[in-house]
Design a protein around this motif. Structure first.
Motif, mmCIF file in Angstrom:
data_model
loop_
_atom_site.group_PDB
_atom_site.id
_atom_site.type_symbol
_atom_site.label_atom_id
_atom_site.label_comp_id
_atom_site.label_asym_id
_atom_site.label_seq_id
_atom_site.Cartn_x
_atom_site.Cartn_y
_atom_site.Cartn_z
ATOM 1 N N GLN A 76 0.819 -1.224 0.000
ATOM 2 C CA GLN A 76 0.000 0.000 0.000
ATOM 3 C C GLN A 76 0.854 1.275 0.000
ATOM 4 O OE1 GLN A 76 -3.732 0.152 1.818
ATOM 5 N NE2 GLN A 76 -3.679 -1.909 2.658
ATOM 6 N N PRO A 77 1.671 1.473 -1.044
ATOM 7 C CA PRO A 77 2.648 2.568 -1.028
ATOM 8 C C PRO A 77 2.077 3.966 -0.814
ATOM 9 C CG PRO A 77 2.620 1.450 -3.179
ATOM 10 C CD PRO A 77 1.816 0.617 -2.242
ATOM 11 N N GLU A 78 0.928 4.258 -1.440
ATOM 12 C CA GLU A 78 0.384 5.621 -1.301
ATOM 13 C C GLU A 78 -0.091 5.890 0.116
ATOM 14 O OE1 GLU A 78 -2.634 6.410 -4.271
ATOM 15 O OE2 GLU A 78 -1.278 5.736 -5.863
ATOM 16 N N THR A 79 -0.864 4.949 0.648
ATOM 17 C CA THR A 79 -1.378 5.117 2.015
ATOM 18 C C THR A 79 -0.225 5.153 3.016
ATOM 19 O OG1 THR A 79 -3.432 4.003 1.425
ATOM 20 C CG2 THR A 79 -2.898 4.102 3.764
ATOM 21 N N THR A 80 0.767 4.289 2.787
ATOM 22 C CA THR A 80 1.933 4.239 3.688
ATOM 23 C C THR A 80 2.694 5.564 3.662
ATOM 24 O OG1 THR A 80 2.108 1.849 3.374
ATOM 25 C CG2 THR A 80 4.057 2.968 4.213
ATOM 26 N N ALA A 81 2.945 6.085 2.467
ATOM 27 C CA ALA A 81 3.693 7.347 2.348
ATOM 28 C C ALA A 81 2.918 8.504 2.979
ATOM 29 C CB ALA A 81 3.977 7.647 0.874
ATOM 30 N N TYR A 82 1.618 8.561 2.714
ATOM 31 C CA TYR A 82 0.798 9.641 3.279
ATOM 32 C C TYR A 82 0.797 9.560 4.810
ATOM 33 C CZ TYR A 82 -3.179 12.707 4.232
ATOM 34 O OH TYR A 82 -3.976 13.712 4.725
ATOM 35 N N SER A 83 0.637 8.350 5.343
ATOM 36 C CA SER A 83 0.615 8.159 6.795
ATOM 37 C C SER A 83 1.933 8.628 7.401
ATOM 38 C CB SER A 83 0.365 6.684 7.135
ATOM 39 O OG SER A 83 -0.910 6.276 6.667
ATOM 40 N N LYS A 84 3.043 8.210 6.793
ATOM 41 C CA LYS A 84 4.355 8.584 7.343
ATOM 42 C C LYS A 84 4.575 10.092 7.272
ATOM 43 C CE LYS A 84 6.584 4.115 7.039
ATOM 44 N NZ LYS A 84 7.736 3.310 6.658
ATOM 45 N N GLU A 85 4.125 10.725 6.179
ATOM 46 C CA GLU A 85 4.253 12.193 6.063
ATOM 47 C C GLU A 85 3.527 12.909 7.198
ATOM 48 O OE1 GLU A 85 2.715 13.610 2.247
ATOM 49 O OE2 GLU A 85 4.018 12.108 1.289
ATOM 50 N N HIS A 86 2.429 12.313 7.652
ATOM 51 C CA HIS A 86 1.614 12.953 8.698
ATOM 52 C C HIS A 86 1.907 12.363 10.082
ATOM 53 C CE1 HIS A 86 -0.390 14.270 5.041
ATOM 54 N NE2 HIS A 86 -0.838 15.279 5.760
ATOM 55 N N ASP A 87 3.025 11.657 10.198
ATOM 56 C CA ASP A 87 3.445 11.087 11.475
ATOM 57 C C ASP A 87 2.396 10.148 12.068
ATOM 58 O OD1 ASP A 87 5.378 10.647 13.312
ATOM 59 O OD2 ASP A 87 5.242 12.585 14.341
ATOM 60 N N ILE A 88 1.753 9.392 11.167
ATOM 61 C CA ILE A 88 0.781 8.374 11.574
ATOM 62 C C ILE A 88 1.500 7.028 11.482
ATOM 63 C CG2 ILE A 88 -1.411 7.250 10.993
ATOM 64 C CD1 ILE A 88 -2.160 9.911 9.486
ATOM 65 N N LEU A 89 1.614 6.314 12.589
ATOM 66 C CA LEU A 89 2.289 5.014 12.561
ATOM 67 C C LEU A 89 1.470 4.024 11.735
ATOM 68 C CD1 LEU A 89 4.532 3.054 13.673
ATOM 69 C CD2 LEU A 89 2.904 2.492 15.490
ATOM 70 N N VAL A 90 2.131 3.327 10.823
ATOM 71 C CA VAL A 90 1.448 2.285 10.053
ATOM 72 C C VAL A 90 1.645 0.943 10.753
ATOM 73 C CG1 VAL A 90 1.305 1.078 7.839
ATOM 74 C CG2 VAL A 90 1.758 3.549 7.895
ATOM 75 N N GLU A 91 0.528 0.289 11.032
ATOM 76 C CA GLU A 91 0.553 -1.066 11.585
ATOM 77 C C GLU A 91 0.110 -2.002 10.470
ATOM 78 O OE1 GLU A 91 -0.510 -0.757 16.214
ATOM 79 O OE2 GLU A 91 -2.248 -0.738 14.924
ATOM 80 N N GLY A 92 0.811 -3.119 10.319
ATOM 81 C CA GLY A 92 0.483 -4.059 9.247
ATOM 82 C C GLY A 92 -0.182 -5.311 9.774
ATOM 83 N N LEU A 94 9.329 -4.705 9.928
ATOM 84 C CA LEU A 94 10.086 -3.922 10.915
ATOM 85 C C LEU A 94 11.123 -3.034 10.230
ATOM 86 C CD1 LEU A 94 10.515 -6.640 13.672
ATOM 87 C CD2 LEU A 94 9.147 -4.554 13.867
ATOM 88 N N GLN A 95 11.769 -3.571 9.193
ATOM 89 C CA GLN A 95 12.791 -2.770 8.513
ATOM 90 C C GLN A 95 12.183 -1.650 7.671
ATOM 91 O OE1 GLN A 95 16.036 -6.320 8.453
ATOM 92 N NE2 GLN A 95 16.450 -4.640 7.044
ATOM 93 N N LYS A 96 10.884 -1.737 7.436
ATOM 94 C CA LYS A 96 10.171 -0.661 6.741
ATOM 95 C C LYS A 96 9.484 0.282 7.742
ATOM 96 C CE LYS A 96 10.757 -1.888 2.392
ATOM 97 N NZ LYS A 96 11.260 -0.942 1.378
ATOM 98 N N ASP A 97 9.789 0.106 9.029
ATOM 99 C CA ASP A 97 9.141 0.893 10.093
ATOM 100 C C ASP A 97 7.626 0.721 10.109
ATOM 101 O OD1 ASP A 97 11.393 1.888 11.361
ATOM 102 O OD2 ASP A 97 11.587 3.534 9.922
ATOM 103 N N ILE A 98 7.183 -0.492 9.794
ATOM 104 C CA ILE A 98 5.775 -0.862 9.890
ATOM 105 C C ILE A 98 5.657 -1.821 11.077
ATOM 106 C CG2 ILE A 98 3.807 -1.928 8.703
ATOM 107 C CD1 ILE A 98 4.888 0.453 7.116
ATOM 108 N N LEU A 99 4.619 -1.650 11.888
ATOM 109 C CA LEU A 99 4.445 -2.493 13.069
ATOM 110 C C LEU A 99 3.670 -3.756 12.679
ATOM 111 C CD1 LEU A 99 3.415 -1.223 16.570
ATOM 112 C CD2 LEU A 99 2.463 -3.342 15.668
ATOM 113 N N PRO A 100 4.313 -4.942 12.717
ATOM 114 C CA PRO A 100 3.623 -6.165 12.331
ATOM 115 C C PRO A 100 2.715 -6.700 13.438
ATOM 116 C CG PRO A 100 5.907 -6.666 12.887
ATOM 117 C CD PRO A 100 5.725 -5.186 13.076
ATOM 118 N N LEU A 101 1.588 -7.288 13.004
ATOM 119 C CA LEU A 101 0.627 -7.884 13.942
ATOM 120 C C LEU A 101 0.409 -9.354 13.562
ATOM 121 C CD1 LEU A 101 -1.853 -4.894 13.840
ATOM 122 C CD2 LEU A 101 -0.632 -5.624 15.903
#
Length: 272
Positions: free
Chosen positions: A180-196, A231-238
């Protein structure tokens, strides 16, 4: 295992353990209780549930019986996707809080931008109404952080434009080949942690020969490489499992994928 004790820091300063234990599709009762207890015994300190999963009471019992102090465990739950009004949101939160009975919720999420039986329908006004209740709950300290799940860029934009608190987290389906590159990039720009969630594509990645080839180099499993990739993409795995050895294996990810192996995983398409 450091991966279980490492944390991300949300935009409001609250820390959240880098790996969460997911409980989606685990039935209430002994299955949820046993798997959450196994996860806590293995060192997980972040448990993810939802009102829709119907297993909050069993999560609560497992947390209480684990002997781990409540303040060391991060609990996420979610407001049902079909709730799109203020009264419904208040009721859902009260119900989850009562079933969990663990004091303040650590992270409370809108489960989806639309009801599950009407995926893609427009509920932006309803999401704003629900979010304003979330802001009140957050203000009152009844939840330490608030966020969303399954929100794409347009959903996030409409919410952020109309409200005061930018979501602290966005929990989305995220795995090798579906990032989900667009959503991921937008979230990171707005300091929203992405959880996967579904970091193993609900098990579909486990037979992937390309990931296996990489895993063999490290003496690790496909699951471990897939989780490490997040984790290496700074995404929190569940990751989620009910099998004790898999629960433990999924957290044993204290190794580093090389830049070239990360690039090889980036190039994979899981046929989504």
């Amino acid at each position: 295992m450091p991966a279980l004790t490492d944390t991300f820091t949300l935009s409001n300063g609250v820390t959240i353990p880098k790996i969460g234990f997911g409980t989606w599709q685990i039935p209430d009762g002994s299955e949820t209780y046993d798997s959450v207890r196994t996860a806590l015994d293995a060192g997980y300190r972040h448990i993810d549930t939802a009102r829709a999963y119907g297993n909050e009471a069993s999560v609560s019992r497992a947390v209480r019986d684990s002997g781990v102090p409540r303040e060391e465990i991060f609990i996420t739950t979610k407001c049902p996707a079909e709730v799109k009004d203020a009264e419904g949101a208040r009721h859902a939160f009260d119900r989850s809080t009562a079933l969990l009975d663990l004091g303040a919720i650590d992270l409370y999420l809108i489960h989806a931008p639309w009801p599950w039986n009407a995926i893609g329908s427009d509920h932006r006004a309803g999401n704003i109404e629900v979010w304003k209740v979330f802001e009140e709950l957050y203000e009152q300290g009844r939840t330490r952080a608030i966020g969303v799940s399954n929100f794409e860029v347009a959903d996030l934009e409409s919410l952020i434009d109309a409200t005061d608190v930018v979501p602290h987290a966005n929990q989305i389906r995220w795995f090798v080949g579906n990032t989900q590159p667009e959503t991921t990039a937008y979230s990171k720009e707005h300091d929203i942690l992405v959880e996967g969630y579904s970091p193993l594509a609900t098990g579909r990645l486990l037979d992937n020969a390309d990931i296996k080839e990489i895993a063999d180099k490290y003496g690790k499993s496909v699951a471990q490489v897939s989780i490490r990739y997040l984790l290496q993409k700074d995404i929190l795995p569940l990751p989620k499992s009910t099998t004790p050895e898999r629960i433990r294996e999924n957290a044993d990810v204290d190794f580093e994928l090389s830049a070239e192996d990360v690039a090889a995983l980036d190039a994979l398409d899981a046929g989504e």
